[in-house]
Design a protein around this motif. Sequence first.
Motif, PDB file in Angstrom:
ATOM      1  N   GLY A  75       0.925  -1.406   0.016  1.00  0.00           N
ATOM      2  CA  GLY A  75       0.005   0.279   0.105  1.00  0.00           C
ATOM      3  C   GLY A  75       0.889   1.330   0.026  1.00  0.00           C
ATOM      4  O   GLY A  75       0.679   2.074  -0.714  1.00  0.00           O
ATOM      5  N   LEU A  76       1.990   1.222   0.713  1.00  0.00           N
ATOM      6  CA  LEU A  76       2.936   2.270   0.670  1.00  0.00           C
ATOM      7  C   LEU A  76       3.260   2.456  -0.490  1.00  0.00           C
ATOM      8  O   LEU A  76       3.610   3.705  -1.236  1.00  0.00           O
ATOM      9  N   ALA A  77       3.860   1.498  -1.151  1.00  0.00           N
ATOM     10  CA  ALA A  77       4.585   1.599  -2.536  1.00  0.00           C
ATOM     11  C   ALA A  77       3.562   2.194  -3.578  1.00  0.00           C
ATOM     12  O   ALA A  77       3.847   3.161  -4.312  1.00  0.00           O
ATOM     13  N   PHE A  78       2.283   1.893  -3.527  1.00  0.00           N
ATOM     14  CA  PHE A  78       1.237   2.216  -4.376  1.00  0.00           C
ATOM     15  C   PHE A  78       0.753   3.847  -4.110  1.00  0.00           C
ATOM     16  O   PHE A  78       0.502   4.471  -5.124  1.00  0.00           O
ATOM     17  N   LEU A  79       0.993   4.032  -2.771  1.00  0.00           N
ATOM     18  CA  LEU A  79       0.727   5.576  -2.507  1.00  0.00           C
ATOM     19  C   LEU A  79       1.820   6.559  -2.966  1.00  0.00           C
ATOM     20  O   LEU A  79       1.566   7.572  -3.988  1.00  0.00           O
ATOM     21  N   PHE A  80       3.120   5.855  -3.250  1.00  0.00           N
ATOM     22  CA  PHE A  80       4.090   6.897  -3.756  1.00  0.00           C
ATOM     23  C   PHE A  80       4.294   6.609  -5.222  1.00  0.00           C
ATOM     24  O   PHE A  80       4.552   7.693  -6.084  1.00  0.00           O
ATOM     25  N   PHE A  81       3.949   5.470  -5.566  1.00  0.00           N
ATOM     26  CA  PHE A  81       3.653   5.194  -7.177  1.00  0.00           C
ATOM     27  C   PHE A  81       2.650   6.504  -7.782  1.00  0.00           C
ATOM     28  O   PHE A  81       2.585   6.940  -8.798  1.00  0.00           O
ATOM     29  N   ALA A  82       1.321   6.571  -6.987  1.00  0.00           N
ATOM     30  CA  ALA A  82       0.282   7.275  -7.330  1.00  0.00           C
ATOM     31  C   ALA A  82       0.859   8.712  -7.505  1.00  0.00           C
ATOM     32  O   ALA A  82       0.472   9.596  -8.113  1.00  0.00           O
ATOM     33  N   ALA A  83       1.669   8.921  -6.310  1.00  0.00           N
ATOM     34  CA  ALA A  83       2.153  10.387  -6.211  1.00  0.00           C
ATOM     35  C   ALA A  83       3.359  10.636  -7.594  1.00  0.00           C
ATOM     36  O   ALA A  83       3.271  11.885  -8.123  1.00  0.00           O
ATOM     37  N   GLY A  84       4.028   9.782  -7.860  1.00  0.00           N
ATOM     38  CA  GLY A  84       4.690   9.905  -9.034  1.00  0.00           C
ATOM     39  C   GLY A  84       4.306  10.032 -10.249  1.00  0.00           C
ATOM     40  O   GLY A  84       4.597  10.613 -11.071  1.00  0.00           O
ATOM     41  N   LEU A  85       2.973   9.241 -10.281  1.00  0.00           N
ATOM     42  CA  LEU A  85       2.250   9.464 -11.663  1.00  0.00           C
ATOM     43  C   LEU A  85       1.557  10.471 -11.599  1.00  0.00           C
ATOM     44  O   LEU A  85       1.384  10.940 -12.958  1.00  0.00           O
ATOM     45  N   GLU A  86       1.274  11.763 -10.859  1.00  0.00           N
ATOM     46  CA  GLU A  86       0.810  12.806 -10.771  1.00  0.00           C
ATOM     47  C   GLU A  86       1.727  13.964 -11.083  1.00  0.00           C
ATOM     48  O   GLU A  86       1.420  15.437 -11.294  1.00  0.00           O
ATOM     49  N   ILE A  87       3.149  13.626 -11.136  1.00  0.00           N
ATOM     50  CA  ILE A  87       4.255  14.751 -11.338  1.00  0.00           C
ATOM     51  C   ILE A  87       4.057  15.122 -12.840  1.00  0.00           C
ATOM     52  O   ILE A  87       4.456  14.220 -13.780  1.00  0.00           O
ATOM     53  N   THR A 154      -5.189  24.631 -11.452  1.00  0.00           N
ATOM     54  CA  THR A 154      -5.038  26.261 -11.193  1.00  0.00           C
ATOM     55  C   THR A 154      -3.444  26.472 -10.887  1.00  0.00           C
ATOM     56  O   THR A 154      -2.663  25.406 -10.882  1.00  0.00           O
ATOM     57  N   LYS A 155      -3.475  27.639 -10.723  1.00  0.00           N
ATOM     58  CA  LYS A 155      -2.045  28.083 -10.473  1.00  0.00           C
ATOM     59  C   LYS A 155      -1.600  27.757  -9.097  1.00  0.00           C
ATOM     60  O   LYS A 155      -0.255  27.095  -8.862  1.00  0.00           O
ATOM     61  N   LEU A 156      -2.335  27.510  -8.148  1.00  0.00           N
ATOM     62  CA  LEU A 156      -2.124  26.987  -6.802  1.00  0.00           C
ATOM     63  C   LEU A 156      -1.816  25.603  -6.906  1.00  0.00           C
ATOM     64  O   LEU A 156      -0.866  24.835  -6.415  1.00  0.00           O
ATOM     65  N   GLY A 157      -2.754  24.849  -7.877  1.00  0.00           N
ATOM     66  CA  GLY A 157      -2.352  23.348  -7.974  1.00  0.00           C
ATOM     67  C   GLY A 157      -0.907  23.131  -8.740  1.00  0.00           C
ATOM     68  O   GLY A 157      -0.231  22.091  -8.161  1.00  0.00           O
ATOM     69  N   THR A 158      -0.630  23.929  -9.617  1.00  0.00           N
ATOM     70  CA  THR A 158       0.620  23.585 -10.407  1.00  0.00           C
ATOM     71  C   THR A 158       1.857  23.933  -9.200  1.00  0.00           C
ATOM     72  O   THR A 158       2.740  23.146  -9.042  1.00  0.00           O
ATOM     73  N   TYR A 159       1.864  25.153  -8.451  1.00  0.00           N
ATOM     74  CA  TYR A 159       2.871  25.306  -7.488  1.00  0.00           C
ATOM     75  C   TYR A 159       2.712  24.145  -6.373  1.00  0.00           C
ATOM     76  O   TYR A 159       3.873  23.765  -6.012  1.00  0.00           O
ATOM     77  N   PHE A 160       1.692  23.726  -6.085  1.00  0.00           N
ATOM     78  CA  PHE A 160       1.571  22.724  -5.149  1.00  0.00           C
ATOM     79  C   PHE A 160       2.129  21.366  -5.673  1.00  0.00           C
ATOM     80  O   PHE A 160       3.216  20.485  -4.859  1.00  0.00           O
ATOM     81  N   LEU A 161       1.880  20.876  -6.901  1.00  0.00           N
ATOM     82  CA  LEU A 161       2.534  19.697  -7.429  1.00  0.00           C
ATOM     83  C   LEU A 161       4.110  19.809  -7.393  1.00  0.00           C
ATOM     84  O   LEU A 161       4.845  18.843  -7.332  1.00  0.00           O
TER      85      LEU A 161
END
Length: 407
Positions: A75-87, A154-161
């Motif tokens: 589950g931890l691996a999938f959490l970070f996989f999902a995070a990398g997938l959004e970059i 949004t601009k906030l979303g881009t900066y947050f990513l």
Amino acid sequence: MNLGAILASDTQMTRDIYSLCTIAAIAAAVPLLVGLLRLPVAEVVLLLGAGIVFGPSLLGWIQVSDSISLLSNIGLAFLFFAAGLEIESRAVRGESGRLALIGWLAAVVLAASCAFILERRGIIHDFLGVTIALTSTALGTLLPVLRDKGLLRTKLGTYFLGAGAFGEFGPVLAVSILLSTKSPFFAIISVLVFTGVALLFAEIPEKLRSRRIGELLERGHHSSAQTAVRLTVLLLVGLLASAEFFGLDLVLGAFVAGIIARHFLPKDEDSTIMSKLTGLAFGIFIPLFFVISGANLDVNSILANPLLLLLFFALILFVRGVPQFFIYRKALPNTRERARFSLYVATALPIIVAVTNIEVGDGVMLPSVGAALVGAGALSVLVFPFVAQLLEPRKNDQEEARVEATA
């Protein structure tokens, strides 16, 4: 195997099945409760809380065996996989990337200073672990929240990513180098070799690109083959195995796998393969991770010293959130929007869980400190997004921000 061993094995398997059934029931019930009762709480907080209630500390319905721990690691691996997938490249390049790097380095300086003071006063005995934990951002945890609110475009979303990418990849890299059982020099060599292996993995999809392969993948979406899903899982597990082989933390392999997959998978969030991967990650494994993390939490030590949890909670905001408010003053001139952004960036949990699991397991960090850090991270997930939601601008302001971001 003798009869006694067989019976003991069956008993353990029975306990694991009952524990897994409880975890699955919690994972299914939480989104229903949030939706029906319209609770202004991130699901992860309820998952953690339920893990505490049904875990060994209270009701004891969830027993964390080696098998359950393996599911938690997946589950931890999938959490970070999902995070990398959004970059996205736009989030880590240009102004967004520059500000994100400055923001993370500022957090490192503040975290190291605070950890040094805490160690000198005898409150902690793990300078590096606490420093790394305080510099993290719960990118994977907040992505569904921001996506559902339409903020990622949004601009906030881009900066947050961008800030979230550095707030996860920076600590992950630090964990692999500084918390490794190897010397820092050999850890750096391992990271470099792993990078080479990751680049080889990244070349494989490019080599396999052809009309025939494309047809097979498309046909597999609508059959039992599910070829694209299987290949993506192979990429994830392959990089997890590579990270483990080189003595690195599995979250590094998972995060890099997500970044590689992002390059080749369709960018449309509603595409067939992305929908299936999201369902696999957030429908099964990620909820398991958070429930089991709650079950592993040392509640007694938190109750014995709640001030330590509150101290870490304040430090998370001070170290990770406050610098962003000043660093992004020109990028996000609106004070309320910048305050929301800073609260999102300060929200932390997965890296904290990973760091404390490693350090407590190695006997470097006291269990009470680890529990207080995880509790503070859980509290940040509960409080910071909620306060950020209260600072949410009017609908007209949001539409203007989206138009500005896409212009």
